[in-house]
Design a protein around this motif. Structure first.
Motif, PDB file in Angstrom:
ATOM      1  N   ILE A  52      -2.953  52.171  38.911  1.00 24.54           N
ATOM      2  CA  ILE A  52      -2.194  50.826  39.336  1.00 24.54           C
ATOM      3  C   ILE A  52      -1.263  50.233  37.961  1.00 24.54           C
ATOM      4  O   ILE A  52      -2.141  50.175  37.033  1.00 24.54           O
ATOM      5  N   VAL A  53      -0.236  49.843  38.179  1.00 23.68           N
ATOM      6  CA  VAL A  53       0.494  49.383  37.173  1.00 23.68           C
ATOM      7  C   VAL A  53       0.496  47.983  37.213  1.00 23.68           C
ATOM      8  O   VAL A  53       0.723  47.348  38.157  1.00 23.68           O
ATOM      9  N   PRO A  54       0.153  47.392  35.873  1.00 27.39           N
ATOM     10  CA  PRO A  54      -0.022  45.804  36.037  1.00 27.39           C
ATOM     11  C   PRO A  54       1.433  45.183  36.135  1.00 27.39           C
ATOM     12  O   PRO A  54       2.284  45.552  35.411  1.00 27.39           O
ATOM     13  N   PHE A  55       1.561  43.857  36.825  1.00 25.19           N
ATOM     14  CA  PHE A  55       2.848  43.155  36.576  1.00 25.19           C
ATOM     15  C   PHE A  55       2.355  41.850  36.956  1.00 25.19           C
ATOM     16  O   PHE A  55       1.268  41.460  37.145  1.00 25.19           O
ATOM     17  N   SER A  56       3.503  40.974  36.719  1.00 25.38           N
ATOM     18  CA  SER A  56       3.358  39.657  37.054  1.00 25.38           C
ATOM     19  C   SER A  56       4.445  39.065  37.416  1.00 25.38           C
ATOM     20  O   SER A  56       5.749  39.477  37.397  1.00 25.38           O
ATOM     21  N   MET A  57       4.584  38.031  38.456  1.00 25.52           N
ATOM     22  CA  MET A  57       5.474  37.380  39.164  1.00 25.52           C
ATOM     23  C   MET A  57       6.356  36.267  37.972  1.00 25.52           C
ATOM     24  O   MET A  57       5.590  35.436  37.294  1.00 25.52           O
ATOM     25  N   ILE A  58       7.601  36.286  37.966  1.00 24.21           N
ATOM     26  CA  ILE A  58       8.530  35.417  37.083  1.00 24.21           C
ATOM     27  C   ILE A  58       9.318  34.562  37.889  1.00 24.21           C
ATOM     28  O   ILE A  58       9.617  33.567  37.187  1.00 24.21           O
ATOM     29  N   CYS A  91      14.589  53.028  35.886  1.00 28.56           N
ATOM     30  CA  CYS A  91      14.410  51.594  36.125  1.00 28.56           C
ATOM     31  C   CYS A  91      13.570  51.171  34.510  1.00 28.56           C
ATOM     32  O   CYS A  91      12.931  51.732  34.012  1.00 28.56           O
ATOM     33  N   GLY A  92      13.987  49.813  34.407  1.00 31.12           N
ATOM     34  CA  GLY A  92      13.315  48.983  33.366  1.00 31.12           C
ATOM     35  C   GLY A  92      12.190  48.325  33.997  1.00 31.12           C
ATOM     36  O   GLY A  92      11.639  48.563  35.039  1.00 31.12           O
ATOM     37  N   PRO A  93      11.545  47.339  32.925  1.00 33.04           N
ATOM     38  CA  PRO A  93      10.331  46.641  33.729  1.00 33.04           C
ATOM     39  C   PRO A  93      10.492  45.434  34.555  1.00 33.04           C
ATOM     40  O   PRO A  93       9.475  45.038  35.176  1.00 33.04           O
ATOM     41  N   LEU A  94      11.791  45.058  34.839  1.00 36.41           N
ATOM     42  CA  LEU A  94      12.069  44.004  35.780  1.00 36.41           C
ATOM     43  C   LEU A  94      12.172  44.772  37.009  1.00 36.41           C
ATOM     44  O   LEU A  94      13.025  45.489  37.029  1.00 36.41           O
ATOM     45  N   PHE A  95      11.726  43.863  38.285  1.00 40.82           N
ATOM     46  CA  PHE A  95      11.960  44.619  39.362  1.00 40.82           C
ATOM     47  C   PHE A  95      11.805  43.348  40.369  1.00 40.82           C
ATOM     48  O   PHE A  95      11.410  42.161  39.948  1.00 40.82           O
ATOM     49  N   GLU A  96      12.305  43.633  41.704  1.00 47.09           N
ATOM     50  CA  GLU A  96      12.263  42.464  42.894  1.00 47.09           C
ATOM     51  C   GLU A  96      11.858  43.026  43.843  1.00 47.09           C
ATOM     52  O   GLU A  96      12.155  44.426  44.176  1.00 47.09           O
ATOM     53  N   ALA A  97      11.163  42.207  44.799  1.00 46.10           N
ATOM     54  CA  ALA A  97      10.562  42.825  46.203  1.00 46.10           C
ATOM     55  C   ALA A  97      10.983  41.781  47.237  1.00 46.10           C
ATOM     56  O   ALA A  97      10.982  40.544  46.997  1.00 46.10           O
ATOM     57  N   THR A 124      11.487  38.100  45.573  1.00 43.83           N
ATOM     58  CA  THR A 124      10.894  37.417  44.417  1.00 43.83           C
ATOM     59  C   THR A 124      10.903  38.502  43.184  1.00 43.83           C
ATOM     60  O   THR A 124      10.798  39.630  43.501  1.00 43.83           O
ATOM     61  N   ARG A 125      10.994  38.049  42.154  1.00 43.43           N
ATOM     62  CA  ARG A 125      11.473  38.699  40.939  1.00 43.43           C
ATOM     63  C   ARG A 125       9.868  39.074  40.050  1.00 43.43           C
ATOM     64  O   ARG A 125       9.273  37.996  39.906  1.00 43.43           O
ATOM     65  N   TYR A 126       9.770  40.211  39.541  1.00 43.31           N
ATOM     66  CA  TYR A 126       8.379  40.546  39.074  1.00 43.31           C
ATOM     67  C   TYR A 126       8.791  41.244  37.600  1.00 43.31           C
ATOM     68  O   TYR A 126       9.999  41.812  37.438  1.00 43.31           O
ATOM     69  N   GLN A 127       7.826  41.414  36.779  1.00 47.04           N
ATOM     70  CA  GLN A 127       8.026  42.174  35.521  1.00 47.04           C
ATOM     71  C   GLN A 127       6.661  42.799  35.184  1.00 47.04           C
ATOM     72  O   GLN A 127       5.720  42.503  35.483  1.00 47.04           O
ATOM     73  N   ILE A 128       6.956  44.413  34.991  1.00 47.57           N
ATOM     74  CA  ILE A 128       5.971  45.130  34.539  1.00 47.57           C
ATOM     75  C   ILE A 128       5.426  44.812  33.085  1.00 47.57           C
ATOM     76  O   ILE A 128       6.406  44.702  32.353  1.00 47.57           O
TER      77      ILE A 128
END
Length: 384
Positions: A52-58, A91-97, A124-128
């Protein structure tokens, strides 16, 4: 606090209200409190479970004006999106869903791409949190195989990511100076073949794909002369440089000599220019060699006129047109005068094509339609 699920946040608010005697508060107050909790605390995945890859909502309610690519249109959770983004070397560390009843999109920003945020209540935008965890996976799925004959018959030797010369080249089952075809597997992977052991002489790189004897030569390689190979992802360092530096010692400084043309015997399978040691860059073979899908033989949708297409299919085409347009301003002229980034369109279409057999049966038909829509865009953009 690190909260892995939004329900935890809502539960904290409800329990706090009950403990303070607010169990009879109006529903509006409860709703506002829960929404404040959603936007006040970033959603964080701890990544404690293996894989599981840790991430946070930004940034809730926001997306980037342009993204590197759509990683998937079939995700069911943000965690699944984070795992796919981490596994994708583009892909870089920034992603959106964007997760709703109608949309299940997971998109990412490129490694050095800057986000131009715009409001979008559905996204919503997130970051790994640990990009290095993803970088270590870049070469994981890369491998290549050399084959004795141009039709992939005879001996074959498989190579994972790394540099192979001399003993390691032969230990994989390859015969020095006897390869005539190559197969490369892995999104964004490159295999580079070298004329001499020690990674010297002429060299040619091959992206993902199958190259018969004829295609092998069209790329600039010379038949039956390969004695070394490297396999890597295009964003990773060339392992040949590391191997050469290690073998020659840290104090070695390469000596610059006059470039000498390669002297090779003329064969019917190579051009006189190649025989003289000149290897101009040749266009790659057509990557659209696969026939139309049999499963779509009864598909009534005409993408040119939009007749017979469902609303989902029309929306998918419009999304792809906006996503891959060369500039946002040109989307105003859609669908009649579209100009797009055909390299990215082809890359996404080929990625989906090579994944088609791994898609669940219930989603396979839509998966094939997406490939066909992207192929339509490429055909429409040819000549621009």
């Amino acid at each position: 606090r690190r909260l892995r699920k939004r329900e935890s946040c809502a539960c904290v608010v409800v329990l706090a209200m009950m403990q303070h005697g607010c169990s009879n508060c109006c529903h509006r107050c409860l709703f506002v409190s829960i929404m404040v909790a959603f936007t006040s605390f970033p959603i964080v995945s701890s990544g404690l479970d293996e894989g599981i890859v840790p991430f946070s909502m930004i940034a809730p309610g926001s997306r980037c004006a342009r993204t590197q690519k759509d990683v998937s249109l079939e995700v069911t959770s943000v965690q699944e999106c984070a795992n796919l983004v981490c596994a994708d070397p583009q892909c870089g560390p920034l992603f959106e869903a964007s997760l709703s009843r109608e949309v299940h999109r997971c998109s990412c920003q490129g490694i050095d791409q800057i986000c131009d945020p715009i409001e979008d209540v559905a996204s919503t935008r997130y970051q790994i949190l640990d990009p290095q965890q993803c970088e270590s996976r870049a070469d994981a799925d890369c491998f290549a195989s050399l084959h004795e004959n141009g039709d992939f018959s005879g001996w074959s030797a498989s190579f994972p990511a790394g540099a192979f010369s001399d003993d390691t080249f032969e230990a994989a089952g390859a015969v020095p100076g006897a390869a005539s075809a190559i197969f490369v597997s892995g999104d964004g992977c490159l295999a580079t073949v070298y004329q001499h052991s020690g990674f010297s002489g002429w060299s040619r790189s091959f992206p993902e794909g199958s190259y018969t004897g004829e295609e092998f030569i069209k790329q600039g390689a010379i038949d039956e002369t390969v004695r070394a190979i490297t396999v890597r992802h295009k964003n990773s360092a060339n392992p040949a440089s590391v191997a050469t530096a290690t073998s020659q010692g840290p104090g070695h400084v390469p000596r610059v000599t006059e470039k000498v043309k390669v002297q090779v015997p003329i064969k019917p399978s190579i051009t006189p220019q190649q025989a003289a040691g000149l290897f101009p860059i040749s266009p790659p073979p057509s990557r659209w060699s696969f026939p139309p899908f049999k499963e779509l033989s009864d598909w009534p949708c005409d993408l040119e006129t939009r007749k017979g297409c469902t609303q989902q299919e029309v929306n998918a085409l419009a999304d792809y047109e906006r996503m891959y347009a060369t500039s946002p301003e040109e989307t105003a002229t859609l669908p009649h005068a579209w100009r797009g980034d055909l390299e990215r369109v082809e890359s996404e279409a080929l990625r989906l094509y090579f994944e088609r057999n791994d898609v669940r049966k219930s989603l396979r038909l839509w998966h094939l339609k997406r490939i066909t829509i992207l192929r339509y865009l490429v055909d429409r953009g040819n000549g621009q």
